[in-house]
Design an enzyme around this catalytic site. Structure first.
Site, PDB file in Angstrom:
ATOM      1  N   ASP A  43       0.850  -1.189   0.000  1.00  0.00           N
ATOM      2  CA  ASP A  43       0.000   0.000   0.000  1.00  0.00           C
ATOM      3  C   ASP A  43       0.887   1.241   0.000  1.00  0.00           C
ATOM      4  OD1 ASP A  43      -2.128   2.009   0.851  1.00  0.00           O
ATOM      5  OD2 ASP A  43      -3.281   0.156   0.997  1.00  0.00           O
ATOM      6  N   ASP A  64       3.100   1.854  -4.814  1.00  0.00           N
ATOM      7  CA  ASP A  64       2.230   2.644  -5.684  1.00  0.00           C
ATOM      8  C   ASP A  64       1.993   1.796  -6.922  1.00  0.00           C
ATOM      9  OD1 ASP A  64       1.069   4.328  -7.532  1.00  0.00           O
ATOM     10  OD2 ASP A  64       2.560   5.925  -7.351  1.00  0.00           O
ATOM     11  N   TYR A 156     -15.262   5.810 -13.326  1.00  0.00           N
ATOM     12  CA  TYR A 156     -14.969   4.677 -12.444  1.00  0.00           C
ATOM     13  C   TYR A 156     -15.522   3.392 -13.071  1.00  0.00           C
ATOM     14  CZ  TYR A 156     -14.869   1.764  -8.230  1.00  0.00           C
ATOM     15  OH  TYR A 156     -14.639   0.755  -7.326  1.00  0.00           O
ATOM     16  N   THR A 191     -16.612   0.968   2.771  1.00  0.00           N
ATOM     17  CA  THR A 191     -15.199   1.335   2.731  1.00  0.00           C
ATOM     18  C   THR A 191     -15.076   2.830   2.462  1.00  0.00           C
ATOM     19  OG1 THR A 191     -14.951   1.014   0.332  1.00  0.00           O
ATOM     20  CG2 THR A 191     -14.682  -0.936   1.724  1.00  0.00           C
TER      21      THR A 191
END
Length: 279
Positions: A43, A64, A156, A191
């Site tokens: 992460d 990344d 998205y 989330t």
């Protein structure tokens, strides 16, 4: 064996999970570790990522996913610390927060594409050499937005539709090398990615799933997923592979489906009369 029961069905396996500092990625990392896997937590959030890695007795790598070198370094870490790689969960993703009108942001667009789609491409490329050695599995986090229209965030949806298309195309290709690739396509889950509009979802009566419910689907896919399958995850409905309705091609002039699960140079084109059921 219960997916939440701490069984050791992944004992001896080594897993790399991207976007594992929070949300679904952290949930998958915890579940795999509880089931016996050694986990590389990858992460950009160093503090949270290290905390999750410590919690699961794994190792953290700053990653990344939009930089292919970071994915390669994460795989190298898995090999050096745990001896190989069996599972790659390519989960890192972000929302967009803009459209194609006056709010369009080209710089942000490139960042979103770099994480949501390029990150999966780079992750597959980095993990494949090690996964081929052990007959491993790849699971990419897509979305229901990749299976249906997403008017509230079409970019998205486009990112996630690209992930779905990639997984479907790679399925038969990677299967020849003993690697199974799947996608998990959740609806809205609790989330950070929905934090900006969670209240609107709740007030409209749209169910918001728990992270554990989504993690259950990841475990099911790792256990039972067939090459190229994209599993939907919706509240109140058992997760299962999405059956793409009657795709238009490729077909012969007489309407028979053409099989493309072959090498076009060494294998002749064959026809497959099997039809696809509606979902």
């Amino acid at each position: 064996m219960s997916a939440r029961g701490g069984a050791v069905e992944f004992s001896g396996k080594v897993a790399l999970v991207t976007g594992a500092a929070n949300g679904i990625g952290a949930g998958v990392a915890r579940r795999l570790a509880a089931a016996g896997a050694s986990v590389v937590v990858a992460d950009v959030d160093d503090d949270r990522g290290k905390a999750v890695a410590d919690e699961v007795d794994g190792v953290f790598v700053h990653c990344d996913v939009s930089d292919p070198r970071h994915g390669e370094a994460a795989v190298t870490t898995a090999v050096e610390r745990f001896g190989g790689l069996d599972i790659a969960v390519l989960n890192a993703g972000i929302g967009t927060g803009f459209g194609l009108g006056d709010d369009f942001d080209p710089e942000r667009y490139r960042k979103v594409m770099g994480i949501n789609f390029d990150g999966v491409v780079y992750g597959v490329h980095a993990a494949l050499p090690e996964l081929k050695k052990r007959g491993g599995r790849i699971v990419a986090t897509a979305s229901m937005a990749g299976l249906m229209a997403m008017p509230m965030d079409p970019l998205y949806g486009a990112n996630k539709a690209a992930v779905v298309g990639l997984v479907r195309g790679l399925g038969p290709v990677l299967a020849t090398d003993g690697v199974t690739v799947n996608a998990v396509c959740p609806s809205f889950a609790d989330t950070a990615i929905i934090s900006g509009f969670k209240s609107a979802l709740v007030s409209s009566g749209m169910p918001v799933m728990s992270v554990d419910d989504v993690v259950d689907a990841f475990v099911a896919v790792l256990r039972d997923g067939k090459p190229g399958e994209c599993w939907f995850v919706q509240a109140g409905r058992p997760s299962a592979p999405f059956t793409f309705p009657n795709p238009p091609g490729p077909r012969t002039a007489t309407g028979e489906r053409v099989s493309i699960d072959h090498d076009p140079i060494t294998d002749p084109i064959t026809t497959d009369p099997i039809t696809t059921e509606e979902n």
